[in-house]
Each structure stands twice: as structure tokens, then as C-alpha cells.
Design an enzyme around this catalytic site. Structure first.
Site, PDB file in Angstrom:
ATOM      1  N   TYR A 178      80.837  37.555  75.716  1.00 42.09           N
ATOM      2  CA  TYR A 178      80.857  37.242  74.280  1.00 42.09           C
ATOM      3  C   TYR A 178      80.261  35.846  74.030  1.00 42.09           C
ATOM      4  O   TYR A 178      79.418  35.664  73.154  1.00 42.09           O
ATOM      5  CB  TYR A 178      82.293  37.335  73.742  1.00 42.09           C
ATOM      6  CG  TYR A 178      82.417  36.782  72.341  1.00 42.09           C
ATOM      7  CD1 TYR A 178      81.979  37.521  71.246  1.00 42.09           C
ATOM      8  CD2 TYR A 178      82.916  35.492  72.130  1.00 42.09           C
ATOM      9  CE1 TYR A 178      82.045  37.000  69.964  1.00 42.09           C
ATOM     10  CE2 TYR A 178      82.991  34.956  70.855  1.00 42.09           C
ATOM     11  CZ  TYR A 178      82.546  35.715  69.778  1.00 42.09           C
ATOM     12  OH  TYR A 178      82.607  35.185  68.516  1.00 42.09           O
ATOM     13  N   ARG A 225      90.175  25.108  71.120  1.00 42.95           N
ATOM     14  CA  ARG A 225      90.630  24.140  70.117  1.00 42.95           C
ATOM     15  C   ARG A 225      91.030  24.798  68.797  1.00 42.95           C
ATOM     16  O   ARG A 225      91.990  24.404  68.147  1.00 42.95           O
ATOM     17  CB  ARG A 225      89.501  23.129  69.870  1.00 42.95           C
ATOM     18  CG  ARG A 225      89.862  22.014  68.883  1.00 42.95           C
ATOM     19  CD  ARG A 225      88.615  21.347  68.338  1.00 42.95           C
ATOM     20  NE  ARG A 225      87.766  22.329  67.662  1.00 42.95           N
ATOM     21  CZ  ARG A 225      86.480  22.165  67.413  1.00 42.95           C
ATOM     22  NH1 ARG A 225      85.858  21.063  67.787  1.00 42.95           N
ATOM     23  NH2 ARG A 225      85.780  23.101  66.788  1.00 42.95           N
ATOM     24  N   ARG A 235      91.426  36.080  63.648  1.00 43.75           N
ATOM     25  CA  ARG A 235      90.224  36.330  64.449  1.00 43.75           C
ATOM     26  C   ARG A 235      90.177  35.374  65.632  1.00 43.75           C
ATOM     27  O   ARG A 235      89.330  34.500  65.709  1.00 43.75           O
ATOM     28  CB  ARG A 235      88.958  36.224  63.600  1.00 43.75           C
ATOM     29  CG  ARG A 235      88.984  35.130  62.547  1.00 43.75           C
ATOM     30  CD  ARG A 235      87.660  34.493  62.328  1.00 43.75           C
ATOM     31  NE  ARG A 235      87.833  33.051  62.282  1.00 43.75           N
ATOM     32  CZ  ARG A 235      86.917  32.203  61.877  1.00 43.75           C
ATOM     33  NH1 ARG A 235      85.746  32.633  61.514  1.00 43.75           N
ATOM     34  NH2 ARG A 235      87.139  30.907  61.862  1.00 43.75           N
ATOM     35  N   PHE A 293      70.579  14.267  73.454  1.00 37.67           N
ATOM     36  CA  PHE A 293      70.860  15.415  72.593  1.00 37.67           C
ATOM     37  C   PHE A 293      71.790  16.418  73.305  1.00 37.67           C
ATOM     38  O   PHE A 293      72.686  16.990  72.688  1.00 37.67           O
ATOM     39  CB  PHE A 293      69.527  16.082  72.210  1.00 37.67           C
ATOM     40  CG  PHE A 293      69.659  17.408  71.514  1.00 37.67           C
ATOM     41  CD1 PHE A 293      69.871  17.468  70.150  1.00 37.67           C
ATOM     42  CD2 PHE A 293      69.548  18.596  72.228  1.00 37.67           C
ATOM     43  CE1 PHE A 293      69.988  18.698  69.499  1.00 37.67           C
ATOM     44  CE2 PHE A 293      69.659  19.824  71.592  1.00 37.67           C
ATOM     45  CZ  PHE A 293      69.879  19.872  70.225  1.00 37.67           C
TER      46      PHE A 293
END
Ligand code: CA
Length: 372
Positions: A178, A225, A235, A293
């Protein structure tokens, strides 16, 4: 408040970082105007960056860390996937229609600019979709090698969204699968954009496994979290394998603190197992701007996991990492060595309370590859 004053009085450096970051962030404050109003007097490109600020200010800031050459491709990559996700998250669309919309999204985008009316859960998302032609026109301005990557990842992500509309995240293996679709693919796409820019060349970026784990580490951290917030909306993406044998319903973890912490810590250790791959990936980056980044979100993720570990508050509310720490990473992290040191420091402090010894094994792996 008092504890915060005490905290910062012992860390004057962090206060300085906080001020610096505040300055940096203030440039990316989203406008009070609606995107629809903004759209009337801006170019397509300006609209895209305004939209980015609206839908994710933190990503708008982090994108500025990238070399100029990559800023537009990454901005559009993000907005297009956000568009796809806005369709997926809109529960008012009929499931069959939605699947069709997702699967044809990239093809339509490559044919001609389009808009979507009344799609999206919030005003900003609805406005983004209402003016999505601007995003697509800007996408058409990109060099073909960038467009190819964005098309490919958009198609693959749509397949995954449709797959998980019909099945639950049962095992840890499902969890990886997933997360691959919703985040691993983003990592893979970013690596391909970096390679396409010719600013990065490492075979480690071509190896999809490492890029995938970069995404998995961030996504799993968010999923852990956001437990309390997601539970409210029914969900939660915690794999059943982690909790089904311990409690009957997911909600029971809130009452049964002991079981709750067992599940929480087991999932955090699962997320930490991606750390060796993430470090290997970051070590192979050549461009310091691309490195920052990538490294800033990774550092924030491991710092978040440190706050979440063995912390039963996670089961009841949203825990955030201290802004001072975010600021320190944002301003001061410049090299791989610094980053690795910070990772090791956090792993060591977590390992002290881990009777399963699994965090120690992760540390051993981190230390081992250095000598290869
Ligand atoms: Ca979604």
C-alpha cells in the site's frame, strides 16, 4: 509555556534557527485570496506555485531547496499527484466512475488540458481542480523526459488506488505494498526526475528498491503519527497483523495502554527497518541541493518516530515534533555525515528502551555498510 521557555533557554542556537526559519517560511505564506480569484490575474506558472502554497506550504518551502532546473518538474509532479489524490479522496463520487477517472487521468492529461468541477473535499482542492487546466498546460511545457516520468508514476499510482479501494491492509506485506503505491512511487519518480536532470547519476537512484524505501519511511511515519486523527474518520492504515491478535477492535488500543504501546512500538520498529536503505540512498546523492531536499524530510521523520516511540499519547492525539528541531534541520543540515550522525544518535537513544534488540540490529546494519 514555562517548559518551552526553559527548553529554549538551554538551547539558544535553536532560537536563532527558529527566527531564520520563520523568515524563510513567511515568504511561502499562502494568500488569503481564493485560488479562483488568483487564477484571474496570474500566469499558469504563478498559479501552480500559488496552488502549491495552498495545498502544502511545507512542500512549497522544501521545493525551493532544489536546483532551479528541477523546481518546475517537481512542483508539477506534486500537483498532478495531488489532483489524482483529490479525486480518490472525494467520497461523493460514485466508485465505478472514480475508478475510471483515476485510470484515465494521465491519458487525458497528455491529450489536452481539462478541469474538474465540484471535485475535492476542501475549498482549496476544489479550486485546484476547477483550474487544473493551468497545471496541465504548464506540464506540457516540461521537457519530454520529465513528462514521461510523471505520466508513468501517475498511471501506476492510479492502479494502486483502485486496488486498495477493494482490499484492506491486512499483513505487514500489504502495508509495504500500500505504501509503495502512495509514497514509494513518489520516491521512485523523484529519483527518475533527478536522473533526467543529469544532476544525479548514481546506480542507487536507478535501483527502485532504495527510492521506494525512502517513500515508505516517510509514509509509515505519517500513518503511525496520524492514528488518532484517522481513527476519528474511520480510515486507519495500521495493518491488521499488528493489532488483530492483541485487541478486538482498533479503538480498544486507546483503552488498553499496554497493548497499545506494544502495537505502536512494533510498527515504529518496522518503519525504522527502512533506515539503512534511506542512508544508502542519501549517501549517493551528488548535488547538495537535491541532498537537502531529500534529507530534511527524512530527518523530520526519524525525529517524529523518536517522539512517538513508547508514547501512549499517540493513541489519543496528534503529536508534533518541536519546531526548534525542525528549524535546526532546515537551517543547519548540509552534509551526509551530519545526517548520518543524527540518525545514529536517535537510533541509539531508542535502542536503550528496546528489549527486542531490533533497533540494535538496525544500528549494526547502519554501521556495517560503512566498512564495505
Ligand atoms: Ca488519498
Amino acid at each position: 509555556m514555562i517548559s518551552r521557555i526553559l527548553y529554549y533557554s538551554s538551547r539558544p542556537q535553536e532560537v536563532q534557527y527558529l527566527f531564520q526559519m520563520k523568515k524563510e517560511f513567511s515568504q511561502f505564506k499562502p494568500s488569503d485570496e481564493r485560488l479562483t480569484t488568483i487564477s484571474e490575474r496570474t500566469t499558469d506558472r504563478e498559479f501552480c506555485y500559488e496552488a502549491l502554497k495552498k495545498v502544502s506550504r511545507s512542500f512549497a518551502v522544501v521545493i525551493q531547496q532544489l536546483p532551479t532546473e528541477l523546481q518546475d518538474p517537481v512542483c508539477l509532479f506534486y500537483l498532478i499527484l495531488r489532483g489524482l489524490d483529490t479525486v480518490e479522496d472525494d467520497m461523493s463520487i460514485d466508485q465505478k466512475d472514480k475508478e475510471q477517472m483515476l485510470i484515465t487521468f494521465a491519458d487525458r492529461m497528455n491529450e489536452a488540458p481539462f478541469n474538474m468541477e465540484k471535485v475535492g473535499d476542501t475549498q482549496d482542492y476544489r479550486d485546484l481542480m476547477l483550474h487544473f487546466d493551468k497545471v496541465i498546460r504548464q506540464y506540457h511545457e516540461l521537457a519530454p523526459q520529465y513528462r514521461e516520468v510523471i505520466t508513468d508514476i501517475t498511471n501506476k499510482m492510479a492502479l494502486g488506488m483502485n486496488k486498495y479501494a477493494h482490499q484492506d491492509v491486512v499483513s505487514y506485506e500489504d502495508w509495504d505494498d500500500y505504501c509503495h503505491y502512495v509514497a514509494g512511487l513518489v520516491g521512485i519518480g523523484l529519483s527518475q526526475l533527478f536522473l533526467a536532470s543529469d544532476l544525479e547519476h548514481s546506480p542507487n537512484l536507478k535501483e527502485e528498491g532504495l527510492s521506494n524505501e525512502m517513500g515508505l519511511f516517510l509514509q509509515k511515519t505519517n500513518i503511525i503519527r496520524d492514528f488518532a486523527e484517522d481513527l476519528e474518520q474511520q480510515r486507519v492504515f495500521w495493518p491488521q497483523e499488528a493489532w488483530k491478535g492483541r485487541v478486538e477492535k482498533l479503538e480498544d488500543l486507546q483503552q488498553n495502554k499496554e497493548k497499545g504501546l506494544e502495537v505502536l512500538n512494533e510498527m515504529i520498529i518496522n518503519a525504522l527497518s527502512h533506515v539503512p536503505a534511506c542512508l544508502r540512498y542519501m549517501e549517493s546523492l551528488e548535488d547538495i541541493q537535491i541532498f537537502r531536499f531529500c534529507a530534511i524530510p527524512q530527518l523530520m521523520a526519524i525525529a517524529t518516530l523518536k517522539e512517538l516511540y513508547n508514547n501512549s499519547d499517540v493513541l489519543h492525539k496528534n503529536i508534533k515534533i518541536r519546531r526548534g528541531r525542525t528549524a535546526r534541520y532546515f537551517i543547519s543540515i548540509k552534509t551526509f555525515e551530519q545526517t548520518k550522525k543524527e540518525f545514529i544518535k536517535i537510533l541509539q537513544s531508542l535502542a536503550k528502551n528496546d528489549t527486542s534488540q531490533k533497533i540494535n540490529q538496525i544500528l549494526t546494519q547502519v554501521n556495517a555498510y560503512e566498512n564495505v
